[in-house]
Design a protein around this motif. Sequence first.
Motif, PDB file in Angstrom:
ATOM      1  N   GLU A 273       0.758  -1.150  -0.005  1.00 40.05           N
ATOM      2  CA  GLU A 273       0.139   0.157  -0.042  1.00 40.05           C
ATOM      3  C   GLU A 273       0.824   1.252   0.065  1.00 40.05           C
ATOM      4  O   GLU A 273       1.999   1.261   0.567  1.00 40.05           O
ATOM      5  CB  GLU A 273      -1.041  -0.137   1.164  1.00 40.05           C
TER       6      GLU A 273
ATOM      7  N   ARG B 291      -5.835   9.404  -1.590  1.00 44.05           N
ATOM      8  CA  ARG B 291      -6.081   8.166  -2.498  1.00 44.05           C
ATOM      9  C   ARG B 291      -4.931   7.309  -2.182  1.00 44.05           C
ATOM     10  O   ARG B 291      -3.530   7.377  -2.262  1.00 44.05           O
ATOM     11  CB  ARG B 291      -5.681   8.848  -3.721  1.00 44.05           C
TER      12      ARG B 291
ATOM     13  N   SER C 107      -3.207   3.514  -2.867  1.00 45.29           N
ATOM     14  CA  SER C 107      -2.857   2.649  -3.781  1.00 45.29           C
ATOM     15  C   SER C 107      -2.400   1.200  -3.142  1.00 45.29           C
ATOM     16  O   SER C 107      -1.787   1.432  -2.410  1.00 45.29           O
ATOM     17  CB  SER C 107      -1.994   3.059  -4.966  1.00 45.29           C
TER      18      SER C 107
ATOM     19  N   THR D 164      -3.355  -3.571  -9.903  1.00 49.50           N
ATOM     20  CA  THR D 164      -3.405  -2.515  -8.747  1.00 49.50           C
ATOM     21  C   THR D 164      -4.986  -2.287  -8.301  1.00 49.50           C
ATOM     22  O   THR D 164      -5.803  -2.404  -9.094  1.00 49.50           O
ATOM     23  CB  THR D 164      -2.778  -1.038  -8.987  1.00 49.50           C
TER      24      THR D 164
ATOM     25  N   SER E   9      -7.201   0.848  -6.010  1.00 45.07           N
ATOM     26  CA  SER E   9      -7.001   2.117  -5.470  1.00 45.07           C
ATOM     27  C   SER E   9      -8.265   2.273  -4.414  1.00 45.07           C
ATOM     28  O   SER E   9      -9.521   1.762  -4.823  1.00 45.07           O
ATOM     29  CB  SER E   9      -6.672   3.283  -6.440  1.00 45.07           C
TER      30      SER E   9
ATOM     31  N   GLN F 259      -9.877   5.966  -3.290  1.00 43.55           N
ATOM     32  CA  GLN F 259     -10.169   7.045  -3.208  1.00 43.55           C
ATOM     33  C   GLN F 259     -11.326   7.437  -2.093  1.00 43.55           C
ATOM     34  O   GLN F 259     -12.040   7.056  -2.008  1.00 43.55           O
ATOM     35  CB  GLN F 259     -10.742   7.723  -4.535  1.00 43.55           C
TER      36      GLN F 259
ATOM     37  N   CYS G 196      -4.764  -3.371   2.462  1.00 42.69           N
ATOM     38  CA  CYS G 196      -5.545  -3.724   1.129  1.00 42.69           C
ATOM     39  C   CYS G 196      -5.204  -5.284   1.181  1.00 42.69           C
ATOM     40  O   CYS G 196      -4.643  -6.100   1.959  1.00 42.69           O
ATOM     41  CB  CYS G 196      -4.228  -3.461   0.076  1.00 42.69           C
TER      42      CYS G 196
END
Length: 123
Positions: free
Chosen positions: A6, A19, A21, A78, A80, A82, A96
């Motif tokens: 992450e 944001r 990722s 990937t 993400s 937001q 994640c």
Amino acid sequence: QVQLVESGGGLVQAGGSLRLSCAASGRTFSSDFMGWFRQAPGKEREFVGVSTKFGDATYYADDVEGRFTISRDNAKNTVSLQMDSLKPEDTAVYYCAAKVIGTYYLVGSWRYWGQGTQVTVAS
């Protein structure tokens, strides 16, 4: 070896945006669910949101619905997160996760986890 990494955490004022990722390596997850969880100090890790396989659909916890959005790029492996209209209660370490076996909103259902990234929302 599968790794989820992450990035994007940090300090933000209430009402602001961040944001996050998550980059996966070691295998592709395009046909798997990918999700986000968070853990605040002294609390259990909790479900934030999930992207179903191939990104067909997304589902969110009630307290982030309408403020957080998950997207994924299967070509880049990937996913993400937001986060808009952030609140102090969103402060947590965000994780994640990939490949669910079972009920997606349960921590124990996920096979792979990242190391987490800290998000702090100041009031």
